[in-house]
Design an enzyme around this catalytic site. Structure first.
Site, PDB file in Angstrom:
ATOM      1  N   CYS A 380     -13.807 -13.962  26.140  1.00 34.92           N
ATOM      2  CA  CYS A 380     -12.312 -14.093  26.440  1.00 34.92           C
ATOM      3  C   CYS A 380     -11.574 -12.713  26.403  1.00 34.92           C
ATOM      4  CB  CYS A 380     -11.778 -14.909  25.124  1.00 34.92           C
ATOM      5  SG  CYS A 380     -10.107 -15.867  25.163  1.00 34.92           S
ATOM      6  N   HIS A 514     -15.678 -19.626  24.923  1.00 32.43           N
ATOM      7  CA  HIS A 514     -15.997 -18.985  23.772  1.00 32.43           C
ATOM      8  C   HIS A 514     -17.501 -19.844  23.594  1.00 32.43           C
ATOM      9  CE1 HIS A 514     -12.419 -17.034  22.193  1.00 32.43           C
ATOM     10  NE2 HIS A 514     -12.060 -17.648  22.833  1.00 32.43           N
ATOM     11  N   GLU A 516     -19.668 -19.110  21.503  1.00 32.70           N
ATOM     12  CA  GLU A 516     -20.102 -19.250  20.177  1.00 32.70           C
ATOM     13  C   GLU A 516     -19.958 -20.543  19.446  1.00 32.70           C
ATOM     14  OE1 GLU A 516     -15.957 -17.283  19.876  1.00 32.70           O
ATOM     15  OE2 GLU A 516     -17.628 -17.547  21.387  1.00 32.70           O
TER      16      GLU A 516
END
Length: 542
Positions: A380, A514, A516
């Site tokens: 990001c 993102h 994750e």
């Protein structure tokens, strides 16, 4: 018909109700049951989207674009089931719904009160949409006795009577502190917590007791006697080395058996724990170690990067290595040379963030990684700063910056005003509200064939979760690519850059999304597995 497990907490906060709920969900799943987890948050914010990461921790984003509590991340990681916006609600959202209904006249002139209107809204949230599940686990945020949590406690008390007999079970998580001067664990805090819960009309069926050492049988009998709970339902929840040991530990202590017994499900199907045992074994017996530097803005509260930390550990699980994290406040690199901090690390990760503070430090970290050939993962804001670094130092655009920091002549990163979601055009303005106005949720991206990232994914078409207002300006694409920075992924309409990389670098990838948020211990995200693999290669060179 769904059965309901309500998990409350007492004595102190931060005992791990979210982990307990997630672990119980994983254990029920391992027996073949369909499980849903939901979180009830007592704060007055509509959602955590505008809350400070250093106060609340990470904002977890779902596929459908909800900004939710970080516990939903635990739910997803332990069960593999993607959460939705209907799995988290706050007091703020409940009151907003009620006030909207009152303004429309839905209550037909009635006096709107906590009971029944607020409690009914909570009950409707808990019970709606559960037709496809065997168990619904509801975690109530906060601690018993908190004034903010009172409507939730009343609502789940009422549900105990509203639901069919035998379909609601209450689990109370408490702390049993060890007093060194006395040389023993103390039951009194748990007794008082249960007493307060019972005063609210809720009688726990199971006590899940946190402790840092084995709870003697005599103390279990004492808790059973004074808390009016079966002795077999006094479950010790001992500290473990990794949160991914928790499902195995709770199963060993009999939590899932006791929950099923409380519902009258006996004999219960045996759980399949092989996958969790493999994860635990990989964590206990690593075959190497890598050090990853996280250059961030909110390093004072590690919960601000909860999913990121876990995803890195998942990458370690995939590669059978221990991942050691070095936390570096990005502002440090605005005053000092990054080299002494980064020369010994095997990978550099620059995570997401907002605002100008620390941005130059992140740019300097990206430059160090590019020039020294150290694996770099920009997520990001971390991707945006890597692009700004390339614009300044490779393309010669000295004034390259982001409009997030103020007006600039070279807006390499700018505010998105419109984008396509599905078949619809979404628009935003700089003057709009902060809450819920970002590009949120899952969006597709098209990866360029023969690039490193396409090889990592094994597919040119991906879907990842986003949470951002600013985006790399596609008008600078040609100038940057002529300097060696490849725009390896774009939105399907070709307007929004999604990923960048350097082909001549061992591992330098930036992503606007993102990743994750979609990583799981049983299914590590390919980008994190690949990043840790690259860090392992780097460790052999340092």
């Amino acid at each position: 018909m769904a059965r309901y497990v309500f998990i409350t907490g007492g004595v102190v906060s931060s005992l791990g109700k979210g982990i307990a709920a997630a672990a119980l969900g994983a254990l029920l799943q391992a027996r073949g049951y369909r499980v849903r987890l939901r979180k009830l948050d007592p704060y007055l914010n509509v959602d955590p989207g505008t809350m400070s990461p250093t106060q609340h921790g990470e904002v977890f984003v779902t596929d459908d674009g909800a900004e939710t509590d970080l516990d939903l991340g635990h739910y997803e990681r332990f069960t593999g089931r993607s959460a939705t916006k209907t799995d988290n609600i706050t007091t703020g959202r409940i009151y907003k719904n009620i006030i909207d209904k009152e303004r429309r006249g839905d209550y037909l002139g009635a006096t709107v009160q906590v009971i029944p209107h607020v409690t009914n809204e909570i009950k409707n949230f808990v019970t709606e949409g559960n037709e496809d599940y065997d168990f619904v686990i509801c975690e109530i945020g906060g601690t018993v006795g908190d004034i903010e949590a009172m409507p939730f406690m009343e609502a789940i008390r009422q549900l105990g009577n509203d639901l069919p007999r035998g379909t609601a079970v209450y689990v109370h998580l408490t702390l049993m502190p060890y007093i060194p001067a006395a040389g023993e664990l103390k039951t009194k805090p748990t007794q008082h917590s249960v007493k307060e819960l019972q005063a609210l009309g809720i009688h726990p069926d199971i006590l899940l007791v946190r402790a840092d050492r084995e709870i003697p049988e005599a103390e279990r009998r004492k808790l059973s006697l004074f808390c009016n709970v079966r002795q077999s339902a006094v479950i010790q929840a001992l500290d473990v080395a990794s949160i991914y040991d928790v499902p195995i530990a709770y199963h060993k202590e009999g939590l899932d058996n006791e929950v099923l017994a409380a519902f009258g499900i006996e004999p219960a199907p045996k759980p399949r724990m092989e996958a969790w045992e493999d994860v635990a074994h990989r964590i206990r017996t690593p075959e190497g170690e890598v050090t990853i530097a996280i250059v961030g803005k909110y390093t004072g509260l590690k919960d601000a990067y909860k999913s990121l930390i876990e995803a890195l550990y998942h990458g370690g699980i995939a590669n059978r290595v221990k991942v050691k994290l070095e936390w570096i406040e990005s502002e440090v690199f605005e005053k000092e040379d990054p080299a002494p901090y980064l020369e010994k690390v095997h990978g550099i990760l620059v995570p997401g963030g907002f605002g100008e503070r620390g941005s130059e430090g992140k740019i300097n970290a990206a430059r160090f990684a590019r020039e020294r050939k150290v694996p770099y993962f920009g997520i990001c804001f971390g991707m945006q700063m890597a692009v700004v670094e390339a614009a300044r130092n490779l393309a010669g655009i000295e004034k390259a910056s982001s409009t997030e920091f103020g007006p600039t002549k070279e807006p390499v990163v700018g505010l998105m005003t419109e984008w396509v979601k599905g078949n619809e055009l979404e628009k935003r303005s700089a003057a709009g509200d902060l809450g819920g106005t970002m590009r949120l949720g899952a969006y597709r991206a098209a990866l360029k064939p023969e690039t490193k990232i396409a090889g990592i994914y094994g597919s040119p078409d991906i879907s990842e979760r986003h949470r951002h207002r600013y985006e790399v300006n596609v008008d600078y694409k040609d100038r940057l690519e002529s300097c060696g920075l490849v725009f390896s992924g774009m939105s399907p309409d070709g307007v929004l850059p999604e990923t960048v990389e350097y082909p001549d670098h061992p591992w330098f990838i930036g992503v606007q999304y993102h990743p994750e948020l979609k990583s799981r211990p049983l299914d590590p995200h390919p980008l994190f597995a690949s990043f840790i693999e690259a860090a392992l290669e780097q460790s052999r060179l340092v």
